[in-house]
Scaffold this active site. Sequence first.
Site, PDB file in Angstrom:
ATOM      1  N   GLU A 115     -10.846  31.828  58.631  1.00 41.25           N
ATOM      2  CA  GLU A 115     -10.927  30.377  58.462  1.00 41.25           C
ATOM      3  C   GLU A 115     -10.343  29.919  57.121  1.00 41.25           C
ATOM      4  O   GLU A 115      -9.850  28.790  57.002  1.00 41.25           O
ATOM      5  CB  GLU A 115     -12.373  29.899  58.609  1.00 41.25           C
TER       6      GLU A 115
ATOM      7  N   PHE B 282     -29.327  31.389  64.998  1.00 42.22           N
ATOM      8  CA  PHE B 282     -28.154  32.251  64.861  1.00 42.22           C
ATOM      9  C   PHE B 282     -26.943  31.436  64.402  1.00 42.22           C
ATOM     10  O   PHE B 282     -26.620  30.412  64.987  1.00 42.22           O
ATOM     11  CB  PHE B 282     -27.854  32.951  66.202  1.00 42.22           C
ATOM     12  N   GLN B 283     -26.315  31.890  63.353  1.00 40.23           N
ATOM     13  CA  GLN B 283     -25.140  31.241  62.752  1.00 40.23           C
ATOM     14  C   GLN B 283     -25.413  29.793  62.338  1.00 40.23           C
ATOM     15  O   GLN B 283     -24.522  28.943  62.375  1.00 40.23           O
ATOM     16  CB  GLN B 283     -23.929  31.326  63.683  1.00 40.23           C
TER      17      GLN B 283
ATOM     18  N   LYS C 107     -23.876  21.406  68.746  1.00 40.40           N
ATOM     19  CA  LYS C 107     -23.352  21.808  70.060  1.00 40.40           C
ATOM     20  C   LYS C 107     -23.804  20.856  71.175  1.00 40.40           C
ATOM     21  O   LYS C 107     -23.040  20.545  72.090  1.00 40.40           O
ATOM     22  CB  LYS C 107     -23.792  23.240  70.361  1.00 40.40           C
TER      23      LYS C 107
ATOM     24  N   MET D 190      -1.344  38.234  35.620  1.00 39.65           N
ATOM     25  CA  MET D 190      -1.756  37.203  34.673  1.00 39.65           C
ATOM     26  C   MET D 190      -3.001  37.632  33.896  1.00 39.65           C
ATOM     27  O   MET D 190      -3.121  37.360  32.692  1.00 39.65           O
ATOM     28  CB  MET D 190      -2.005  35.886  35.411  1.00 39.65           C
TER      29      MET D 190
END
Length: 588
Positions: free
Chosen positions: A73, A135-136, A185, A499
């Site tokens: 993502e 969940f999640q 959902k 760097m």
Amino acid sequence: MNHKINKMNTLTKDTDKVTITEKLVSGSFTVIDALLKENVTTVFGYPGGAIMPIYDALFDFRQELNHILVRHEQGAIHAAQGFSRVSGKTGVVFATSGPGATNLVTGLADAMIDSTPIVCITGQVFAHLLGTDAFQETDIVNITTPVTKWNYQVTDAAEIPSVLAKAFFIAKSGRPGPVLIDITKNAQLQMLNYQEYQPCNFIRSYKPSPDIRSEYIEQAAKVINEAKKPFVVFGQGVILGNAEKEFLRFIEKTGIPTAWTIMGMSGIPTNHPLAVGMLGMHGNYAPNLYTNECDVLIAIGMRFDDRVTGRLDKYAKQAKIIHLDIDPAEIDKNVLVDVPVWGDCKETIPMLTDFVEEKSHHDWLQQFKNAKEVEVEKLIQPELFPSEGEVTMGEVVQLLNELTNGEAVIVTDVGQHQMIACRYAEQTKTRSNITSGGLGTMGFALPAGIGAKYGAPERTVVAIMGDGGAQMNIQELGTIMQFQPNVKILILNNSFLGMVRQWQELFHEKRYSFTDIQSPDFVQVAKGYGIEGNKVKDREDLKAALIEMLEYPKSYLLEVAVRMEDNVFPMVPQGKGVSEIVLCKEDI
Ligand SMILES: Cc1ncc(C[n+]2csc(CCOP(=O)(O)OP(=O)(O)O)c2C)c(N)n1
């Protein structure tokens, strides 16, 4: 659920336009419809349980809405940023709840600090499960509050159309930024009576652009007209405001030497006679030096970032400061200004141009040119045209300029190569420099390069990265494999986290604590993803390898072994003023 012809859903779709025959639709359908009505063509995303109804609705519209399945993502949001930065359009991202949503956080922070308009749509657990550690489930609205311009959780489908309309308006208007809309959902599945999508262009409590106060414009013009050594410093605001032409007219009428921040780069052609280079810690010598000699500093669409100002108590103390910005919060934030000009620079710049006198500042401009000569002799010449030793990053960028006529979109990652590329790339077109400026996010370039290619398919896109950053989102080679955007991947491999190693060398007595980094055989990795590639280390092979990369009809990865312990100069050492800029290690 079939959204094309569905008795339950009663939607029909013909080949070139969507027709709603009856009004009962799912919340998910309204999401897709909103995107189509906002003229979104490309979405970067990754599915999961909590966003499945939206992906299900998307299935029927996959011809109209090009969905690019990224491999992480973070890749989706950086791709959306690259897309937005080259095209000026709002980037759109889909992600699922929990880990999908949290993987967006770095990109949101990046888009927030670099004012990039993005709309992220995340799935969320069913509303009745909120707060149960389902969940999640993660509280993405609270997590992302400081890194979004606006965020909101929708639990009822009826809200989706108006919330998305607001999301697009807020992301793009005024000072742009990222917006996240979290949709539970149940709301995605819920059926609703759908009226036509209404775009939003007004929110009562939100004023994207402050009122322009003409008395300040007149005051600014008076100060500019009286100036002996005026200096213009501009940032991305000029590009975000689509005010490049208006800006050019202003500097050409006033004849003022003009420098850009890293985010402003490409707002004017880098070879313009009034262009004096890039500001900042690793910017050019002259603009940093003369920031502390100008009598009037005209800052346009920039935010006086600490990398640009160096030590604030030593920043342009001698100058009267005029600041044009759309965001009133920027005025007096870091640098106290004498004349504030708030407003959209597309409007304020032409107003100012009307009041200023036509002038040239020949001697003053010459001072910049003289200082540039010093930089050319000490640094630029040996960096861009070395006659011996290993390849330098600068000569790769220089060859790229030559081979692309300065017309490529240059996407950079973060580190030494970024500073070198931004200082040496020649850019003749606006929206050509895509980099993670404010956040400095390693792993930005590969996905942003992919997004940039979708945003400007007709342009050559070269994503330049170090060997460290290349390994941070390397999985996006899989996105290239599957969707075949033609992105040129150029890895400048110095076998170090360059760097950081530079700082260890200069300020930590060369104690290289975990900055030597091993890399895989990048060309073999690319080949594993079906992407052609090559590796060079000798100067005599470099040009041919770059030509091969540029001419290859598909994506191509070129790894160039460059000097391992080169340092990037000029440098304004941390804690020093901009005019204490040094050209070499010995001067620190
Ligand atoms: C995500 C992230 N982690 C750490 C850093 C700190 N950092 C800045 S530059 C840099 C080194 C980058 O090395 P490399 O990608 O090889 O590029 P180079 O500097 O050698 O050109 C690091 C670790 C960062 N900017 N971003």
